[in-house]
Design a protein around this motif. Structure first.
Motif, PDB file in Angstrom:
ATOM      1  N   ALA A 299      11.855   8.701  -1.884  1.00  0.00           N
ATOM      2  CA  ALA A 299      10.485   9.188  -1.694  1.00  0.00           C
ATOM      3  C   ALA A 299      10.169   9.393  -0.214  1.00  0.00           C
ATOM      4  O   ALA A 299       9.522  10.377   0.167  1.00  0.00           O
TER       5      ALA A 299
ATOM      6  N   ASN B  81       0.835  -1.209   0.000  1.00  0.00           N
ATOM      7  CA  ASN B  81       0.000   0.000   0.000  1.00  0.00           C
ATOM      8  C   ASN B  81       0.868   1.257   0.000  1.00  0.00           C
ATOM      9  O   ASN B  81       0.537   2.262  -0.641  1.00  0.00           O
TER      10      ASN B  81
ATOM     11  N   GLU C 158       2.228   1.801  -3.474  1.00  0.00           N
ATOM     12  CA  GLU C 158       1.171   2.307  -4.354  1.00  0.00           C
ATOM     13  C   GLU C 158       0.888   3.786  -4.073  1.00  0.00           C
ATOM     14  O   GLU C 158       0.706   4.586  -4.999  1.00  0.00           O
ATOM     15  N   GLU C 159       0.867   4.146  -2.788  1.00  0.00           N
ATOM     16  CA  GLU C 159       0.620   5.550  -2.409  1.00  0.00           C
ATOM     17  C   GLU C 159       1.687   6.466  -2.995  1.00  0.00           C
ATOM     18  O   GLU C 159       1.389   7.585  -3.455  1.00  0.00           O
ATOM     19  N   LEU C 160       2.943   6.019  -2.985  1.00  0.00           N
ATOM     20  CA  LEU C 160       4.054   6.839  -3.469  1.00  0.00           C
ATOM     21  C   LEU C 160       4.316   6.656  -4.959  1.00  0.00           C
ATOM     22  O   LEU C 160       5.243   7.258  -5.500  1.00  0.00           O
ATOM     23  N   ASP C 161       3.504   5.808  -5.606  1.00  0.00           N
ATOM     24  CA  ASP C 161       3.644   5.552  -7.041  1.00  0.00           C
ATOM     25  C   ASP C 161       5.043   5.010  -7.363  1.00  0.00           C
ATOM     26  O   ASP C 161       5.685   5.430  -8.340  1.00  0.00           O
ATOM     27  N   ILE C 162       5.507   4.074  -6.528  1.00  0.00           N
ATOM     28  CA  ILE C 162       6.809   3.444  -6.734  1.00  0.00           C
ATOM     29  C   ILE C 162       6.605   2.187  -7.580  1.00  0.00           C
ATOM     30  O   ILE C 162       5.839   1.301  -7.197  1.00  0.00           O
ATOM     31  N   PRO C 163       7.273   2.074  -8.717  1.00  0.00           N
ATOM     32  CA  PRO C 163       7.069   0.892  -9.572  1.00  0.00           C
ATOM     33  C   PRO C 163       7.721  -0.357  -8.981  1.00  0.00           C
ATOM     34  O   PRO C 163       8.724  -0.274  -8.255  1.00  0.00           O
ATOM     35  N   THR C 164       7.146  -1.508  -9.289  1.00  0.00           N
ATOM     36  CA  THR C 164       7.713  -2.791  -8.870  1.00  0.00           C
ATOM     37  C   THR C 164       7.787  -3.717 -10.070  1.00  0.00           C
ATOM     38  O   THR C 164       7.154  -3.477 -11.104  1.00  0.00           O
TER      39      THR C 164
END
Length: 388
Positions: free
Chosen positions: A331, A154, A157-163
Motif C-alpha cells: 500500500a 492511524n 486505518e487510513e489505508l484500510d489495512i486489516p489487523t
C-alpha cells in the motif's frame, strides 16, 4: 445603433432578441486582437438562411435584421507542463515508505516524482518476511500496542489495512544463568494462572510488581535524570540484569541444570523475569538490550500495554498486520515512480545527486548509524545512536 430605427430596437426588445449593429471585418479584428485572436478573422452573413422560417415577421422589419458568424483562430502556443520536483528517499523501511506515501497523497502530490533507493534486494519493511508452510511470518514480529503506536495505527486505518490481535500470554525460553534453561508458558485456564502467580510466584512479589507498575505515570513524567530500564528495574524491584535464580527444587529435590524448569519456581523475582521476557519478545531484542534502553522509551510502552492495570481493556491489546506486513508495504509503495533495489547510496553531498541522478530533494530514512556513510560530512550525532 445610430442607423437602426428606434421602433426596430423596441420591437426586438419586446421579443427578447439581443440586437447590435454588425461591424466590418477590420472592426472585428481590432476588437478580437487584445484577446489573442490576431489572424484569420472571417465574418459570414447568414441572416437569409436564418429568417426563412420567420414568416410571421413583417418584411419591413426583416430588412433591418441579419445574423453573422464570426470565426477567428488563435496562434498555436506550446505550453510546457509544469516540471515535477524529483524526490529521492534513501531507505525502504517504515520511515522511508511512509515519507513516500505522505508526499504522494498530499495536496501537492501531482508536483512530485518519488524514487526510493534500497541497498538490499528486497524492500526493508517486509524484507525478512518468510513463508513458512502456508503462513507468512514477519521477522521481526512487527507487533504494535494499541494505545502506544497511535500514528502507526492511524496509518493502517487510513489505508484500510486489516489487523489481528496477537496473544501476549505466550511462552518464551531462555537461560537460567546456570548453564540450564528456563521456560515459561501461560495456561489456557485463567484460574490456573492466578493460582500459580499467588501461591507459586508469591503474593509478596506479585504485590511488589503491581505497586511498581501502578506508578508508571509518575515515573514517566517525573524523571529529571536519564536512567535505563534496567536501573528502573533495580530501583523498583531490586533485581539486576543478570538472570535471577534461586535454588530450584521440586519436593525438596534439586533439579538438574540441563532440565527445563518453570520460571515461577526458578527466579527470586519471577514476575520481573516474565515481564522482561515478554517485553524482549514483543520488541524483538535481547534481555541485555532491553535493560540498556532508556527508561523513558520502555516505560511508555509498558503503559501502552496497560501493564499498570494488568492489561485490562482493549487499549492494551497488541496487534499485527494481517496476513503480514507485506500488505502495508504494498500500500505504501503505491505511486512511487521507481524502486531501486540493490542500490547502495554513499558519500552524497549537497548537490543532491544520487547514483548519478540529480534530485530536488533527498530524504534519508535509514538507521541513524548509516547516515554518516550516506551523507558526506554529516553531524557526528548520528553515530552515537545504538540499536539492538
Amino acid at each position: 445603433d445610430r442607423g437602426t430605427p428606434f421602433w426596430v430596437k423596441m420591437a426586438l426588445r419586446l421579443m427578447g432578441i439581443p440586437a447590435c449593429n454588425l461591424w466590418s471585418v477590420d472592426q472585428y479584428r481590432n476588437k478580437l486582437a487584445p484577446m489573442g485572436y490576431e489572424n484569420d478573422v472571417t465574418v459570414q452573413l447568414v441572416g437569409e438562411q436564418v429568417f426563412k422560417g420567420w414568416s410571421f415577421l413583417p418584411t419591413r422589419l426583416l430588412k433591418h435584421l441579419d445574423y453573422a458568424l464570426i470565426v477567428a483562430t488563435k496562434p498555436a502556443i506550446n505550453i510546457e507542463p509544469p516540471k515535477k520536483k524529483r524526490v529521492a528517499i534513501i531507505g525502504s523501511g517504515l520511515a522511508g515508505l511512509s515519507s513516500a506515501h505522505y508526499l504522494l497523497t498530499s495536496k501537492d502530490a501531482a508536483d512530485f516524482d518519488v524514487d526510493i533507493y534500497e541497498a538490499n534486494d528486497r524492500p526493508g519493511l517486509a524484507g525478512n518476511t518468510e513463508l513458512i508452510g502456508e503462513q507468512l511470518v514477519d521477522v521481526p514480529a512487527r507487533m504494535a500496542c494499541l494505545g502506544y503506536y497511535d500514528q502507526y495505527m492511524n496509518l493502517l486505518e487510513e489505508l484500510d489495512i486489516p489487523t489481528t490481535v496477537v496473544r501476549t500470554d505466550s511462552s518464551f525460553y531462555g537461560s537460567d544463568g546456570r548453564s540450564g534453561h528456563v521456560c515459561h508458558g501461560y495456561g489456557q485456564n485463567s484460574f490456573v494462572n492466578v493460582y500459580n502467580a499467588i501461591f507459586i510466584g508469591g503474593l509478596g512479589k506479585l504485590w511488589q510488581m503491581a505497586s511498581a507498575l501502578s506508578k508508571l505515570n509518575d515515573d514517566i513524567d517525573g524523571h529529571e535524570e536519564q536512567i535505563t530500564f534496567g536501573e528502573w528495574m533495580q530501583r523498583n524491584l531490586g533485581v539486576s540484569s543478570e538472570a535471577q535464580t534461586s535454588e530450584c527444587k521440586t519436593n525438596g529435590v534439586d533439579k538438574q541444570p540441563t532440565q527445563d524448569l518453570p520460571s515461577l519456581t526458578c527466579h527470586s523475582n519471577p514476575f520481573a523475569y516474565i515481564m522482561c521476557g515478554s517485553l524482549a519478545w514483543m520488541l524483538s531484542c535481547t534481555w541485555s538490550d532491553l535493560w540498556n534502553y532508556p527508561a523513558d522509551i520502555v516505560l511508555p510502552y509498558c503503559r501502552g500495554l496497560k501493564m499498570d492495570r494488568l492489561g485490562v481493556g482493549r487499549e492494551g491489546q497488541v496487534v499485527r498486520v494481517l496476513p503480514s506486513i507485506k500488505a502495508l508495504e504494498r500500500a505504501l509503495l503505491y505511486g512511487v515512480r521507481k524502486l531501486h533495489l540493490g542500490s547502495r547510496v554513499a558519500a552524497m553531498d549537497g548537490t543532491k545527486v544520487v547514483n548519478g541522478v540529480k534530485y530536488d530533494a533527498v530524504i534519508v530514512a535509514t538507521e541513524a548509524k548509516a547516515v554518516s556513510k550516506i551523507v558526506r560530512n554529516c553531524s557526528e550525532v548520528f553515530d552515537k545512536f545504538k540499536y539492538h
